[in-house]
Design an enzyme around this catalytic site. Structure first.
Site, short mmCIF file in Angstrom:
data_model
loop_
_atom_site.label_atom_id
_atom_site.label_comp_id
_atom_site.label_asym_id
_atom_site.label_seq_id
_atom_site.Cartn_x
_atom_site.Cartn_y
_atom_site.Cartn_z
CB CYS A 116 -0.94 -0.01 1.20
SG CYS A 116 -2.06 -1.40 1.17
CG HIS A 238 -3.12 3.49 1.87
ND1 HIS A 238 -3.74 3.06 0.71
CD2 HIS A 238 -3.17 2.45 2.74
CE1 HIS A 238 -4.14 1.81 0.88
NE2 HIS A 238 -3.81 1.41 2.10
CG ASN A 268 -6.68 -0.73 1.46
OD1 ASN A 268 -6.02 -0.43 0.46
ND2 ASN A 268 -6.12 -1.07 2.61
N1 COA Z 1 -18.41 -8.29 10.43
C1 COA Z 1 -18.87 -8.52 11.67
N2 COA Z 1 -18.06 -8.83 12.71
C2 COA Z 1 -16.75 -8.89 12.45
C3 COA Z 1 -16.21 -8.66 11.18
C4 COA Z 1 -17.10 -8.35 10.14
N3 COA Z 1 -16.68 -8.11 8.89
N4 COA Z 1 -14.85 -8.78 11.25
C5 COA Z 1 -14.55 -9.09 12.51
N5 COA Z 1 -15.69 -9.16 13.24
C6 COA Z 1 -15.84 -9.46 14.66
C7 COA Z 1 -14.69 -10.26 15.23
O1 COA Z 1 -14.88 -11.63 15.00
C8 COA Z 1 -14.77 -9.90 16.68
O2 COA Z 1 -15.81 -10.64 17.27
P1 COA Z 1 -15.65 -11.18 18.79
O3 COA Z 1 -15.52 -9.95 19.63
O4 COA Z 1 -16.92 -11.93 18.99
O5 COA Z 1 -14.41 -12.04 18.79
C9 COA Z 1 -15.23 -8.44 16.66
O6 COA Z 1 -15.84 -8.23 15.37
C10 COA Z 1 -14.11 -7.45 16.84
O7 COA Z 1 -13.04 -7.83 15.96
P2 COA Z 1 -11.74 -6.98 15.82
O8 COA Z 1 -10.82 -7.66 14.89
O9 COA Z 1 -11.28 -6.63 17.20
O10 COA Z 1 -12.35 -5.66 15.14
P3 COA Z 1 -11.67 -4.30 14.92
O11 COA Z 1 -12.41 -3.23 15.60
O12 COA Z 1 -10.18 -4.36 15.14
O13 COA Z 1 -11.91 -4.07 13.36
C11 COA Z 1 -10.69 -4.15 11.31
C12 COA Z 1 -11.33 -4.96 12.43
C13 COA Z 1 -10.04 -5.11 10.33
C14 COA Z 1 -11.75 -3.32 10.64
C15 COA Z 1 -9.63 -3.21 11.96
O14 COA Z 1 -8.76 -3.95 12.78
C16 COA Z 1 -8.81 -2.49 10.94
O15 COA Z 1 -9.33 -1.69 10.19
N6 COA Z 1 -7.48 -2.73 10.90
C17 COA Z 1 -6.60 -2.10 9.94
C18 COA Z 1 -6.66 -2.88 8.65
C19 COA Z 1 -6.09 -2.15 7.50
O16 COA Z 1 -6.32 -0.98 7.32
N7 COA Z 1 -5.31 -2.89 6.68
C20 COA Z 1 -4.72 -2.39 5.51
C21 COA Z 1 -3.59 -1.50 5.82
S1 COA Z 1 -2.84 -0.96 4.38
#
Ligand code: COA
Length: 311
Positions: A116, A238, A268
């Protein structure tokens, strides 16, 4: 010398999947995706490849450059760099196909994978070439088909990504270039795409990295450039996640109005996200000549960086 963006172009596939389409494929919901990411839809390249999208974006950037300077032609381009993390063509470089398609017979060509951060690294590379006297004009492109690379049963990752391509023509111009780039291979396992496998991401690890590293690298850039935050008209980041961009703005103490976003529509698109956004801003008149713009990229590697850009 610095690099002035004199033409931009982008290619967005027609097929659009909103969050409800994903909710029909996996255990997720429109509400969850909007709240956690700001993403509403993404475009899917079901009929086009990475190399085709790269060529289309490049053609439009060339047309745009030609519109502002009718003497500018493909033969003025000295280097073409295509940024992609996975292409349909591995040999030769996708950039060679772009050169053939647009008739850039004098350019040397190669592809670059910095995930990215790709477009930012390519911009800094071509501006460095300009400072060495090697090139006068560059074409840099980000093109990604991430819909082929994600596991559509992995709701924590697949919901984030989309397909598309963006391109910019950069011309050597008087002025000072400012750039910062970093990588930390010790954290490579936070976001991977291994041959024969689908993308893996530790979302929280990547989230924490971005929130810390992006404001830091922008501060580092501004310090090196002897600029104050009040000198910056716009931050082109980004487009990964709305919460990341809001968090960066907050940590910098900057107004969200300085951070344009289009991730709600495209998700993204990795190395394509910055040039697609630049193209939209330029065509929409939001970017005007003489503005002080800071660009910042971050992602797998882990890699991150920033640069001042001239328009
Ligand atoms: N829909 C519903 N629930 C979801 C889900 C989805 N698409 N994805 C994850 N969950 C659930 C998980 O299973 C977890 O459930 P639990 O509490 O019962 O175990 C809960 O939601 C929280 O998960 P978590 O991973 O802690 O969520 P989060 O707030 O960290 O959000 C992302 C997840 C991926 C959106 C977030 O971590 C993020 O944006 N990270 C950066 C990713 C990124 O930008 N990558 C590219 C960089 S270039």
């Amino acid at each position: 010398m610095t690099g002035k963006i004199i033409g931009t172009g982008s290619y967005i596939p027609d097929t659009r999947w909103d969050n409800n389409v994903l909710a029909g494929m996996m255990d997720t919901s429109d509400e969850w995706i909007r709240e956690r990411t700001g993403i509403v839809s993404r475009h899917i390249a079901d009929k086009s490849t990475v190399s085709e999208m790269a060529c289309e974006a490049a053609k439009k950037a060339l047309e745009d450059a030609h519109e502002s300077d009718d003497t500018f032609s493909a033969d003025d381009i000295d280097v073409i760099i295509v940024c992609t993390l996975a292409s349909d063509v591995l040999l030769p470089a996708v950039s060679c196909l772009v050169a053939e398609k647009i008739g850039a017979s004098k350019a040397f060509c190669y592809d670059l994978n910095a995930a990215c951060s790709g477009f930012l690294f390519a911009y800094n590379t071509c501006v460095s070439y300009m400072n060495s006297g090697l090139v006068k004009n560059a074409l840099i492109i980000g093109a990604e088909k991430l819909s082929d690379q994600v596991d559509w049963s992995d709701r924590g990752t697949a919901i984030l990504f989309g397909d598309g391509a963006g391109a910019a023509i950069v011309k050597a111009t008087d002025g000072n270039a400012h750039m910062v780039m970093h990588s930390d291979g010790s954290r490579y396992d936070a976001l991977t795409l291994l041959t024969g496998k689908k993308m893996y991401m530790d979302g929280q690890k990547v989230f924490r990295f971005a929130l810390k590293s992006v404001p830091e690298v922008i501060e580092e850039l501004l310090l090196g450039a002897d600029m104050k935050k009040s000198d910056v008209d716009m931050y082109v980041l980004h487009q990964a996640n709305k919460r990341i961009i809001e968090g960066v703005a907050k940590r910098l103490g900057e107004d969200m109005e300085k951070f344009p976003m289009n991730l709600s529509e495209y998700g993204n698109t990795s190395s394509a996200s910055i040039p697609i956004l630049l193209d939209e801003l330029k065509r929409g008149g939001a970017i005007r000549s003489g503005m002080n713009i800071v660009m910042a990229g971050f992602g797998a590697g882990l890699s991150w960086g920033a640069a001042t850009i001239t328009v």
